[in-house]
Design an enzyme around this catalytic site. Structure first.
Site, PDB file in Angstrom:
ATOM      1  N   GLU A   1     -29.696 -12.868  37.928  1.00 23.24           N
ATOM      2  CA  GLU A   1     -30.038 -13.994  38.857  1.00 23.24           C
ATOM      3  C   GLU A   1     -31.953 -14.373  39.393  1.00 23.24           C
ATOM      4  O   GLU A   1     -32.021 -15.151  38.972  1.00 23.24           O
ATOM      5  CB  GLU A   1     -28.992 -13.955  40.570  1.00 23.24           C
ATOM      6  CG  GLU A   1     -27.897 -14.167  39.989  1.00 23.24           C
ATOM      7  CD  GLU A   1     -26.563 -14.246  41.005  1.00 23.24           C
ATOM      8  OE1 GLU A   1     -25.595 -14.480  41.206  1.00 23.24           O
ATOM      9  OE2 GLU A   1     -27.248 -13.446  42.326  1.00 23.24           O
TER      10      GLU A   1
ATOM     11  N   CYS B   1     -23.805 -11.028  52.646  1.00 27.02           N
ATOM     12  CA  CYS B   1     -24.018 -12.456  52.040  1.00 27.02           C
ATOM     13  C   CYS B   1     -24.619 -13.460  53.117  1.00 27.02           C
ATOM     14  O   CYS B   1     -25.491 -14.185  51.918  1.00 27.02           O
ATOM     15  CB  CYS B   1     -22.129 -12.988  51.992  1.00 27.02           C
ATOM     16  SG  CYS B   1     -21.781 -14.769  51.526  1.00 27.02           S
TER      17      CYS B   1
ATOM     18  N   CYS C   1     -25.294 -13.749  48.864  1.00 39.10           N
ATOM     19  CA  CYS C   1     -25.044 -14.985  48.485  1.00 39.10           C
ATOM     20  C   CYS C   1     -25.524 -16.273  48.794  1.00 39.10           C
ATOM     21  O   CYS C   1     -25.828 -17.423  47.486  1.00 39.10           O
ATOM     22  CB  CYS C   1     -23.791 -15.308  48.313  1.00 39.10           C
ATOM     23  SG  CYS C   1     -22.284 -13.738  48.467  1.00 39.10           S
TER      24      CYS C   1
ATOM     25  N   TYR D   1     -25.766  -8.637  37.920  1.00 39.44           N
ATOM     26  CA  TYR D   1     -25.910  -9.932  38.592  1.00 39.44           C
ATOM     27  C   TYR D   1     -27.328  -9.943  39.516  1.00 39.44           C
ATOM     28  O   TYR D   1     -27.989 -11.410  38.833  1.00 39.44           O
ATOM     29  CB  TYR D   1     -25.106  -9.665  39.754  1.00 39.44           C
ATOM     30  CG  TYR D   1     -23.609 -10.000  38.960  1.00 39.44           C
ATOM     31  CD1 TYR D   1     -22.872 -11.152  39.995  1.00 39.44           C
ATOM     32  CD2 TYR D   1     -22.430  -9.172  39.089  1.00 39.44           C
ATOM     33  CE1 TYR D   1     -21.204 -11.699  39.562  1.00 39.44           C
ATOM     34  CE2 TYR D   1     -20.832  -9.158  38.657  1.00 39.44           C
ATOM     35  CZ  TYR D   1     -19.941 -10.312  38.753  1.00 39.44           C
ATOM     36  OH  TYR D   1     -18.549 -10.635  39.107  1.00 39.44           O
TER      37      TYR D   1
ATOM     38  N   LYS E   1     -29.523 -16.125  48.328  1.00 37.23           N
ATOM     39  CA  LYS E   1     -29.884 -16.039  46.368  1.00 37.23           C
ATOM     40  C   LYS E   1     -29.870 -17.485  45.863  1.00 37.23           C
ATOM     41  O   LYS E   1     -29.701 -18.248  45.372  1.00 37.23           O
ATOM     42  CB  LYS E   1     -28.739 -15.423  46.564  1.00 37.23           C
ATOM     43  CG  LYS E   1     -28.611 -15.739  44.745  1.00 37.23           C
ATOM     44  CD  LYS E   1     -28.320 -16.171  44.765  1.00 37.23           C
ATOM     45  CE  LYS E   1     -26.512 -16.065  43.947  1.00 37.23           C
ATOM     46  NZ  LYS E   1     -25.693 -14.811  43.630  1.00 37.23           N
TER      47      LYS E   1
ATOM     48  N   HIS F   1     -13.541 -37.533  30.706  1.00 34.08           N
ATOM     49  CA  HIS F   1     -14.883 -37.903  29.357  1.00 34.08           C
ATOM     50  C   HIS F   1     -15.889 -38.287  30.285  1.00 34.08           C
ATOM     51  O   HIS F   1     -15.318 -39.212  30.872  1.00 34.08           O
ATOM     52  CB  HIS F   1     -13.851 -38.438  28.565  1.00 34.08           C
ATOM     53  CG  HIS F   1     -15.200 -38.728  27.232  1.00 34.08           C
ATOM     54  ND1 HIS F   1     -15.613 -37.856  26.506  1.00 34.08           N
ATOM     55  CD2 HIS F   1     -15.269 -40.009  26.637  1.00 34.08           C
ATOM     56  CE1 HIS F   1     -16.203 -37.798  25.772  1.00 34.08           C
ATOM     57  NE2 HIS F   1     -16.272 -39.256  25.849  1.00 34.08           N
TER      58      HIS F   1
ATOM     59  N   GLU G   1     -13.991 -30.968  30.081  1.00 30.79           N
ATOM     60  CA  GLU G   1     -12.472 -31.051  29.326  1.00 30.79           C
ATOM     61  C   GLU G   1     -13.059 -30.163  28.267  1.00 30.79           C
ATOM     62  O   GLU G   1     -12.006 -30.096  27.448  1.00 30.79           O
ATOM     63  CB  GLU G   1     -13.464 -32.682  28.868  1.00 30.79           C
ATOM     64  CG  GLU G   1     -14.334 -33.141  27.737  1.00 30.79           C
ATOM     65  CD  GLU G   1     -14.643 -34.503  27.174  1.00 30.79           C
ATOM     66  OE1 GLU G   1     -13.152 -35.503  27.129  1.00 30.79           O
ATOM     67  OE2 GLU G   1     -15.739 -34.544  27.837  1.00 30.79           O
TER      68      GLU G   1
HETATM   69  P1  NDP Z   1     -24.835  -4.348  39.109  1.00 24.39           P
HETATM   70  O1  NDP Z   1     -23.703  -3.382  39.456  1.00 24.39           O
HETATM   71  O2  NDP Z   1     -24.536  -5.459  38.404  1.00 24.39           O
HETATM   72  O3  NDP Z   1     -25.504  -4.057  37.819  1.00 24.39           O
HETATM   73  C1  NDP Z   1     -26.571  -2.667  37.794  1.00 24.39           C
HETATM   74  C2  NDP Z   1     -27.327  -3.257  37.110  1.00 24.39           C
HETATM   75  O4  NDP Z   1     -28.157  -1.869  37.273  1.00 24.39           O
HETATM   76  C3  NDP Z   1     -26.658  -2.626  35.281  1.00 24.39           C
HETATM   77  O5  NDP Z   1     -27.386  -3.857  34.856  1.00 24.39           O
HETATM   78  C4  NDP Z   1     -26.760  -1.095  35.082  1.00 24.39           C
HETATM   79  O6  NDP Z   1     -27.230  -0.753  34.072  1.00 24.39           O
HETATM   80  C5  NDP Z   1     -28.287  -1.861  35.789  1.00 24.39           C
HETATM   81  N1  NDP Z   1     -28.232   0.580  36.443  1.00 24.39           N
HETATM   82  C6  NDP Z   1     -27.891   1.502  37.199  1.00 24.39           C
HETATM   83  N2  NDP Z   1     -28.362   2.641  37.159  1.00 24.39           N
HETATM   84  C7  NDP Z   1     -29.644   2.447  36.934  1.00 24.39           C
HETATM   85  C8  NDP Z   1     -30.983   3.296  36.573  1.00 24.39           C
HETATM   86  N3  NDP Z   1     -30.962   4.815  37.598  1.00 24.39           N
HETATM   87  N4  NDP Z   1     -31.478   3.523  36.033  1.00 24.39           N
HETATM   88  C9  NDP Z   1     -32.164   1.938  35.033  1.00 24.39           C
HETATM   89  N5  NDP Z   1     -30.337   0.561  35.438  1.00 24.39           N
HETATM   90  C10 NDP Z   1     -29.997   1.598  36.037  1.00 24.39           C
HETATM   91  O7  NDP Z   1     -24.770  -3.962  39.822  1.00 24.39           O
HETATM   92  P2  NDP Z   1     -26.646  -4.925  40.924  1.00 24.39           P
HETATM   93  O8  NDP Z   1     -27.105  -4.889  41.665  1.00 24.39           O
HETATM   94  O9  NDP Z   1     -26.907  -6.429  40.043  1.00 24.39           O
HETATM   95  O10 NDP Z   1     -25.375  -5.651  42.058  1.00 24.39           O
HETATM   96  C11 NDP Z   1     -24.572  -5.383  42.878  1.00 24.39           C
HETATM   97  C12 NDP Z   1     -22.918  -6.048  43.182  1.00 24.39           C
HETATM   98  O11 NDP Z   1     -23.123  -6.494  44.101  1.00 24.39           O
HETATM   99  C13 NDP Z   1     -22.363  -6.418  41.529  1.00 24.39           C
HETATM  100  O12 NDP Z   1     -21.612  -5.835  40.990  1.00 24.39           O
HETATM  101  C14 NDP Z   1     -21.695  -7.820  41.929  1.00 24.39           C
HETATM  102  O13 NDP Z   1     -20.334  -7.176  42.457  1.00 24.39           O
HETATM  103  C15 NDP Z   1     -22.560  -8.061  43.472  1.00 24.39           C
HETATM  104  N6  NDP Z   1     -22.798  -9.127  43.535  1.00 24.39           N
HETATM  105  C16 NDP Z   1     -22.083 -10.908  43.184  1.00 24.39           C
HETATM  106  C17 NDP Z   1     -23.430 -11.895  42.320  1.00 24.39           C
HETATM  107  C18 NDP Z   1     -22.117 -13.429  42.175  1.00 24.39           C
HETATM  108  O14 NDP Z   1     -20.618 -12.875  43.009  1.00 24.39           O
HETATM  109  N7  NDP Z   1     -22.468 -14.538  42.103  1.00 24.39           N
HETATM  110  C19 NDP Z   1     -24.420 -11.932  42.568  1.00 24.39           C
HETATM  111  C20 NDP Z   1     -25.320 -10.545  42.889  1.00 24.39           C
HETATM  112  C21 NDP Z   1     -24.597  -9.457  43.502  1.00 24.39           C
HETATM  113  P3  NDP Z   1     -25.507  -0.267  33.314  1.00 24.39           P
HETATM  114  O15 NDP Z   1     -24.821  -1.326  33.641  1.00 24.39           O
HETATM  115  O16 NDP Z   1     -26.057   0.553  31.987  1.00 24.39           O
HETATM  116  O17 NDP Z   1     -24.889   0.749  34.028  1.00 24.39           O
END
Ligand code: NDP
Length: 450
Positions: free
Chosen positions: A181, A43, A48, A177, A51, A435, A440
């Site tokens: 982002e 983080c 976080c 996510y 980012k 407002h 709101e």
């Molecule tokens: P996520 O799990 O959110 O997303 C992973 C993405 O990668 C999905 O779209 C998934 O597709 C895709 N994917 C997985 N495997 C493959 C593959 N082999 N080939 C192509 N695409 C693939 O993971 P992130 O890495 O974005 O982030 C990890 C975690 O960190 C998040 O889930 C979140 O909990 C946390 N995070 C939170 C943030 C916040 O609070 N703002 C910011 C950043 C991270 P599919 O959906 O089809 O499985």
């Protein structure tokens, strides 16, 4: 007092490990925490915080454009990536120092190095063995790359925070996510950005209206967002990297960032040898009190892969401190956890999506509002904000609230309190709005959509 060196030995000084250490020490426990990389974990160092700083940086390009509608002329803006990196690094160093002082101030012993379990009650760090009555696994997670030819040319978000140069063209693979982002960050900083997602609509798990709205807004901004796009291999070409898609198309870029999920960092901690059960993704299997399959070994945060969010890891750490040393066994609560995606525009979300609510309650009422933010009446920017409430038909309880638009995270944080308290739509209606705000709208949506 036990005959062990410590009452609790924590592996990993990220958000969860640090909070658990401090709270346990606050209860009078003798605590040590081992960290091999950086204080504050993902983080603070590669998640976080940097980012969000990058998101602020990226937003200025729009702000400069929008300023004209308000009478400002700002000249030709110029962006200095090295200046942003240096300032960001300085802030992170400051935070690392704060974490060190917080631990020292709480009387927690900090140990630098990689920890490995020797047995149920002993941990080795760099050849020195420490004993502890309890061990807490809080080692976090790490980016996961799919195994395709040429994947070694790709970077993860870890490296994106330290690039020596800002690329001119970037491809981002993934639809979660981190991918959305970074698509917003790169695009805002002037990088020609393509985002590739393997399915038909990204952000799986979010409300469908939210997913569609964000896709529209990202495309309007000029991000080349492609669905049903699978990368088969990556090659090094004469002008940079080339991603070859399943349909044969070749896309060139200077950097290819994979954001395809994060996996628990549980390899080589000695867990299997001690008998700590892991699931198929390598996550530590825990009970509802965060206890692993070995009685005195506990786990919190991304290493357990329950919900990968910093505030959840912190909450799990505080619950564990109560359980272990507060005399009050406490289960962490994973219901109605709000979250934000710092895309551009951002998403805020709490509770059930429409699809989840229909599955759970059958009939539900949906309230939805789309509007152009007041600010953009003068800027001319074609941006839509979406707000949506999902209401259980019987009791009228608001079971989900979702938003895409400026300050969505800030707004949903407040709404999340009401949702967590079980507020009804009628109580939302009785609340007088502020407002003029966007927020709101959440208390003035009167007619359900059919
Ligand atoms: P996520 O799990 O959110 O997303 C992973 C993405 O990668 C999905 O779209 C998934 O597709 C895709 N994917 C997985 N495997 C493959 C593959 N082999 N080939 C192509 N695409 C693939 O993971 P992130 O890495 O974005 O982030 C990890 C975690 O960190 C998040 O889930 C979140 O909990 C946390 N995070 C939170 C943030 C916040 O609070 N703002 C910011 C950043 C991270 P599919 O959906 O089809 O499985």
């Amino acid at each position: 007092m036990s005959g062990y060196d410590f009452d609790l030995f924590v592996i990993g000084a990220g958000s969860g490990g640090v909070r658990a250490s401090r709270m346990c020490a606050g209860h009078g426990a003798r605590v040590a925490v081992a960290e091999e990389r950086y204080l504050g974990g993902t983080c603070v160092n590669v998640g976080c915080i940097p980012k969000k700083l990058f998101v602020y940086a990226a937003h200025f390009s729009e702000d400069f454009e929008d300023a004209a509608g308000y009478g400002w002329s700002v000249g030709e803006p110029a962006f200095d990536w090295q200046a942003l990196l240096a300032n960001k690094d300085r802030e992170i160093e400051r935070l690392n120092g704060i974490y060190a002082r917080l631990l020292d101030g709480a009387g927690v012993k900090r140990i630098e190095g990689r920890a490995r379990l020797v047995d149920e009650h002993r941990v080795d760090v760099g050849g020195q063995v420490y004993s502890a009555e309890n061990v807490l696994l809080a080692a976090g997670g790490w980016p996961h790359f799919p195994d395709i030819p040429g994947i070694e040319h790709a970077i993860s978000s870890n490296e994106a925070f330290h690039l020596d140069r800002l690329p001119e063209r970037a491809i981002i693979v993934g639809g979660g996510y981190i991918a959305v982002e970074f698509a917003g960050i790169f695009h805002g900083l002037g990088v020609r950005t393509t985002q590739l997602y393997r399915g038909s609509l990204f952000l799986r798990g979010f409300d469908d209206d939210v997913r569609e709205t964000l896709a529209d807004e990202m495309r309007k901004r000029g991000i080349d967002l492609r669905f049903e796009a699978r990368v088969e291999r990556i090659e090094r070409g004469p002008d940079g990297l080339v991603a070859i898609l399943a349909d044969g198309e070749a896309l060139e870029a200077d950097r290819i960032l994979y954001a395809t999920g994060r996996r628990p960092l549980t390899a080589d901690l000695g867990l299997e040898e001690v008998g700590v059960e892991l699931d198929a993704s390598g996550a530590v299997v825990v009970d509802e009190y965060s206890r692993s399959s070995v009685p005195h070994i506990w786990a919190i945060g991304d290493v357990t892969d329950r919900i990968q969010l910093t505030p959840v890891a912190i909450h799990e750490g505080m619950a564990l401190a109560e359980t272990l040393f507060g005399g009050r066994p406490t289960r962490p609560d994973h219901i109605d956890v709000a979250s934000a995606v710092f895309s551009q525009p951002p998403i805020g979300s709490v509770g059930l999506t429409e699809a989840q609510a229909r599955e759970r309650y059958g009939e539900v009422e949906i309230y939805r509002s789309r509007f152009r933010p007041l600010k953009h009446t003068l800027t001319g920017r074609d941006e839509q904000t979406l707000m949506k409430l999902i209401v259980e038909r019987g009791g009228g309880r608001v079971v989900g609230a979702h938003m895409v638009g400026p300050d969505a995270g800030e707004i949903i944080q407040g709404i999340a309190i009401a949702v967590k308290m079980g507020a009804t739509k009628e109580q939302f209606d009785r609340t007088i709005g502020i407002h003029p705000t966007a927020a709101e709208e959440f208390v003035t949506m009167r007619e359900p959509v059919s």
